[in-house]
Design a protein around this motif. Structure first.
Motif, PDB file in Angstrom:
ATOM      1  N   LYS A 144      33.936 -13.056 -27.577  1.00  0.00           N
ATOM      2  CA  LYS A 144      35.107 -12.236 -27.243  1.00  0.00           C
ATOM      3  C   LYS A 144      34.892 -10.793 -27.723  1.00  0.00           C
ATOM      4  O   LYS A 144      35.120  -9.851 -26.971  1.00  0.00           O
ATOM      5  CB  LYS A 144      36.343 -12.847 -27.901  1.00  0.00           C
ATOM      6  CG  LYS A 144      37.647 -12.407 -27.288  1.00  0.00           C
ATOM      7  CD  LYS A 144      38.680 -13.476 -27.520  1.00  0.00           C
ATOM      8  CE  LYS A 144      39.886 -12.972 -28.255  1.00  0.00           C
ATOM      9  NZ  LYS A 144      40.819 -14.040 -28.596  1.00  0.00           N
ATOM     10  N   GLY A 149      32.412  -9.033 -25.388  1.00  0.00           N
ATOM     11  CA  GLY A 149      32.655  -9.056 -23.943  1.00  0.00           C
ATOM     12  C   GLY A 149      31.682  -9.949 -23.188  1.00  0.00           C
ATOM     13  O   GLY A 149      31.324  -9.668 -22.037  1.00  0.00           O
ATOM     14  N   PRO A 207      30.760 -13.174 -21.120  1.00  0.00           N
ATOM     15  CA  PRO A 207      31.566 -14.094 -20.302  1.00  0.00           C
ATOM     16  C   PRO A 207      31.487 -15.543 -20.778  1.00  0.00           C
ATOM     17  O   PRO A 207      30.410 -16.106 -20.938  1.00  0.00           O
ATOM     18  CB  PRO A 207      30.966 -13.944 -18.900  1.00  0.00           C
ATOM     19  CG  PRO A 207      29.640 -13.270 -19.071  1.00  0.00           C
ATOM     20  CD  PRO A 207      29.709 -12.492 -20.336  1.00  0.00           C
ATOM     21  N   THR A 208      32.646 -16.139 -20.994  1.00  0.00           N
ATOM     22  CA  THR A 208      32.747 -17.538 -21.427  1.00  0.00           C
ATOM     23  C   THR A 208      34.127 -18.040 -21.026  1.00  0.00           C
ATOM     24  O   THR A 208      34.988 -17.241 -20.633  1.00  0.00           O
ATOM     25  CB  THR A 208      32.512 -17.629 -22.959  1.00  0.00           C
ATOM     26  OG1 THR A 208      32.432 -19.011 -23.326  1.00  0.00           O
ATOM     27  CG2 THR A 208      33.617 -16.952 -23.772  1.00  0.00           C
ATOM     28  N   LYS A 226      21.719 -10.738 -14.196  1.00  0.00           N
ATOM     29  CA  LYS A 226      23.089 -10.803 -14.725  1.00  0.00           C
ATOM     30  C   LYS A 226      23.100 -11.459 -16.101  1.00  0.00           C
ATOM     31  O   LYS A 226      23.827 -11.029 -16.999  1.00  0.00           O
ATOM     32  CB  LYS A 226      23.989 -11.623 -13.784  1.00  0.00           C
ATOM     33  CG  LYS A 226      24.280 -10.953 -12.458  1.00  0.00           C
ATOM     34  CD  LYS A 226      25.240 -11.824 -11.644  1.00  0.00           C
ATOM     35  CE  LYS A 226      25.367 -11.323 -10.224  1.00  0.00           C
ATOM     36  NZ  LYS A 226      26.098 -12.263  -9.361  1.00  0.00           N
ATOM     37  N   ARG A 252      24.570  -9.225 -18.985  1.00  0.00           N
ATOM     38  CA  ARG A 252      25.924  -9.592 -19.440  1.00  0.00           C
ATOM     39  C   ARG A 252      25.908 -10.479 -20.674  1.00  0.00           C
ATOM     40  O   ARG A 252      26.913 -10.571 -21.363  1.00  0.00           O
ATOM     41  CB  ARG A 252      26.653 -10.351 -18.321  1.00  0.00           C
ATOM     42  CG  ARG A 252      26.832  -9.516 -17.072  1.00  0.00           C
ATOM     43  CD  ARG A 252      27.515 -10.347 -15.997  1.00  0.00           C
ATOM     44  NE  ARG A 252      27.454  -9.668 -14.717  1.00  0.00           N
ATOM     45  CZ  ARG A 252      27.887 -10.199 -13.579  1.00  0.00           C
ATOM     46  NH1 ARG A 252      28.407 -11.420 -13.581  1.00  0.00           N
ATOM     47  NH2 ARG A 252      27.806  -9.527 -12.453  1.00  0.00           N
ATOM     48  N   ASP A 293      27.950 -16.201 -10.806  1.00  0.00           N
ATOM     49  CA  ASP A 293      28.048 -15.549 -12.112  1.00  0.00           C
ATOM     50  C   ASP A 293      27.797 -16.501 -13.281  1.00  0.00           C
ATOM     51  O   ASP A 293      28.271 -17.633 -13.266  1.00  0.00           O
ATOM     52  CB  ASP A 293      29.435 -14.909 -12.268  1.00  0.00           C
ATOM     53  CG  ASP A 293      29.624 -13.770 -11.282  1.00  0.00           C
ATOM     54  OD1 ASP A 293      28.678 -12.977 -11.119  1.00  0.00           O
ATOM     55  OD2 ASP A 293      30.703 -13.688 -10.661  1.00  0.00           O
ATOM     56  N   PHE A 295      28.260 -17.904 -17.118  1.00  0.00           N
ATOM     57  CA  PHE A 295      29.187 -17.993 -18.260  1.00  0.00           C
ATOM     58  C   PHE A 295      28.499 -18.797 -19.354  1.00  0.00           C
ATOM     59  O   PHE A 295      27.738 -19.712 -19.055  1.00  0.00           O
ATOM     60  CB  PHE A 295      30.483 -18.701 -17.844  1.00  0.00           C
ATOM     61  CG  PHE A 295      31.357 -17.876 -16.943  1.00  0.00           C
ATOM     62  CD1 PHE A 295      32.454 -17.194 -17.459  1.00  0.00           C
ATOM     63  CD2 PHE A 295      31.073 -17.767 -15.586  1.00  0.00           C
ATOM     64  CE1 PHE A 295      33.254 -16.416 -16.623  1.00  0.00           C
ATOM     65  CE2 PHE A 295      31.858 -16.996 -14.748  1.00  0.00           C
ATOM     66  CZ  PHE A 295      32.955 -16.307 -15.272  1.00  0.00           C
TER      67      PHE A 295
END
Ligand code: AMP
Ligand code: GLY
Length: 424
Positions: free
Chosen positions: A115, A118, A120-121, A250, A254, A284, A286
């Protein structure tokens, strides 16, 4: 250089097998190891949690590098133990100190880290035993299936996915109030269910620079078609065909870069492997989870695909100059199929003689749960017994080789999945 590998599974046999190929290796030790590692290295009868016993072995055999296989000694602070001890502080340790190992040791810590950076999860909230009502309320805001995760280490069993709200409430109460997973479920992370296909990504880092190792997909369920109970892993394939270059870009931008930079920004030194469990949702990535070690059986397909000298890479990671090391990866596909004891992952027997190992051609057999007996030869000694690894021009050819060799190996009640790669 003298190296000690901690662990006793197929992962550690595969790491030992690769390190043996380095011209810079002098002596190789594995603690406690298995019958396979005994053939190529010297086993030391010390448990991975016996830090004093490990220290004694390191001093006795003039070990220069400790390569930690499993997560438990890392979470318990083996790296810190080496750093603080004047006699051990010069030894290179591959695997993070306890703070970095929290990425695996606490799911709540890992989610908060993601978190903050940033990454992604799945959306989540976490709760302790005194917050049962709040946890029930949060469950009601979600739609099924419900994902409940014990915060701490639970030997891969701490994640429950439930279809029904009532069942989820009951399981949540068992985890928080009845200590279903002991101390590990004193806190529980409840998260949004993500629908997609999973893969694993492996990174070696010195805390500043990183190298991305080959991707892999493992097959965790005991039954064909991914059915039945969860296991440590029944087989693996590398590379993952659906992890395209665009998708991996990605993942790097990310997830990998923010993870390595996040550790650095927070002042958390990290030398070792980061195993990122990913799920591809649409196009995407995660993060499902972080592990602070290599995977098993993923190691048995990832490490054989390294063209470069693993010892050089590990030394560069320990010295903080991983940017200057070279990572070359073989183009061929690699697969492994795990042979387990009948009954695994529930009750199973040990001590059955294993036959046919001398007839293997065109595959490498990595031992997992095996032991050597002077009279009876190689015996089964665990749930996961062997991992049969092969190369091929694609994963289908490689799997064909693994399967034809598996037919030659036998022990009482042996079982393996015949459908590894079925979904690719
Ligand atoms: P973990 O122990 O965190 O790897 O979780 C075990 C398994 O549960 C994963 O391999 C996934 O198959 C599944 N899982 C965990 N979290 C989620 C999620 N948020 N959505 C869907 N599946 C999940
Ligand atoms: N194969 C999954 C793991 O090593 O955690």
């Amino acid at each position: 250089m003298n190296i000690l590998i901690l662990g006793s599974g197929g992962r550690e046999h595969a790491l030992a097998w690769k390190l043996k190929q380095s011209s810079k290796l002098n002596q190789l030790f594995v603690a406690p190891g298995n019958a396979g590692t005994a053939e190529i290295a010297r086993n030391i009868a010390v448990s991975v949690e016996d830090f004093d016993g490990i220290k004694k072995a390191v001093l006795e055999h003039s070990i220069n590098m400790l390569l930690v296989g499993p997560e438990v000694p890392l979470v318990k602070g083996i790296h810190d133990f080496f750093e603080k001890d004047a006699e051990l502080s010069e030894v290179m340790v591959i695997g993070p100190a306890a703070e970095g190992a929290m990425l695996e040791g606490s799911k709540e810590y890992a989610k908060e880290f993601m978190k903050r950076h940033g990454i992604p999860t799945a959306a989540y909230q976490s709760f302790g035993a005194s917050e049962l009502q709040e946890a029930y309320n949060f469950l009601e805001t979600l739609s099924p299936p419900y994902v409940l995760k014990a915060d701490g280490l639970a030997a891969g069993k701490g994640v429950l996915i439930l279809q029904d709200l009532q069942e989820a409430r009951e399981a949540l109460r068992e985890m928080l109030v009845d200590a279903k997973f002991g101390k590990a479920s004193a806190r529980v992370v409840i998260e949004e269910f993500l629908s997609g296909i999973e893969l694993s990504c492996f990174v070696l880092t010195d805390g500043e620079h990183y190298k991305i190792l080959p991707t892999a997909k493992d097959y965790k369920r005991i039954g064909e078609g991914d059915t039945g109970l969860n296991t440590g892993g029944m087989g693996a394939v590398s590379p993952v065909p659906f992890a395209s270059e665009a998708f991996m870009k990605k993942v790097e931008d990310r997830i990998i870069i923010p993870t390595v930079n996040g550790l650095k920004e927070e002042g958390i030194p990290y030398v070792g492997f980061i195993f990122i469990g990913l799920i591809k949702v649409g196009d995407d990535p995660f993060v499902i989870e972080y592990n602070v070690r290599m995977g098993d059986p993923e190691t048995e397909v990832v490490i054989p695909r390294l063209e470069s000298d693993l010892l050089d890479l590990l030394v560069a990671a320990a010295r903080g100059n991983l940017d200057q090391a070279e990572l070359k990866i073989k183009k061929e596909a690699c697969t492994t199929v795990v042979m387990v004891s009948g009954g695994y992952p529930e009750g199973y027997k040990k001590g059955y003689p294993i036959s046919g190992l001398e007839n293997i051609e065109g595959s490498v057999v990595f031992h997992a749960g095996t032991a050597h007996d002077r009279e009876k030869g190689t015996l089964s000694n665990g749930g996961r017994v062997l991992a049969v690894t092969s190369f091929g021009k694609d994963f289908k050819q490689a799997l064909g080789r693994s399967y034809s060799n598996l037919e030659k190996i036998d022990f009482t009640d042996a079982y393996f999945r015949k459908d590894i790669g079925f979904d690719l």
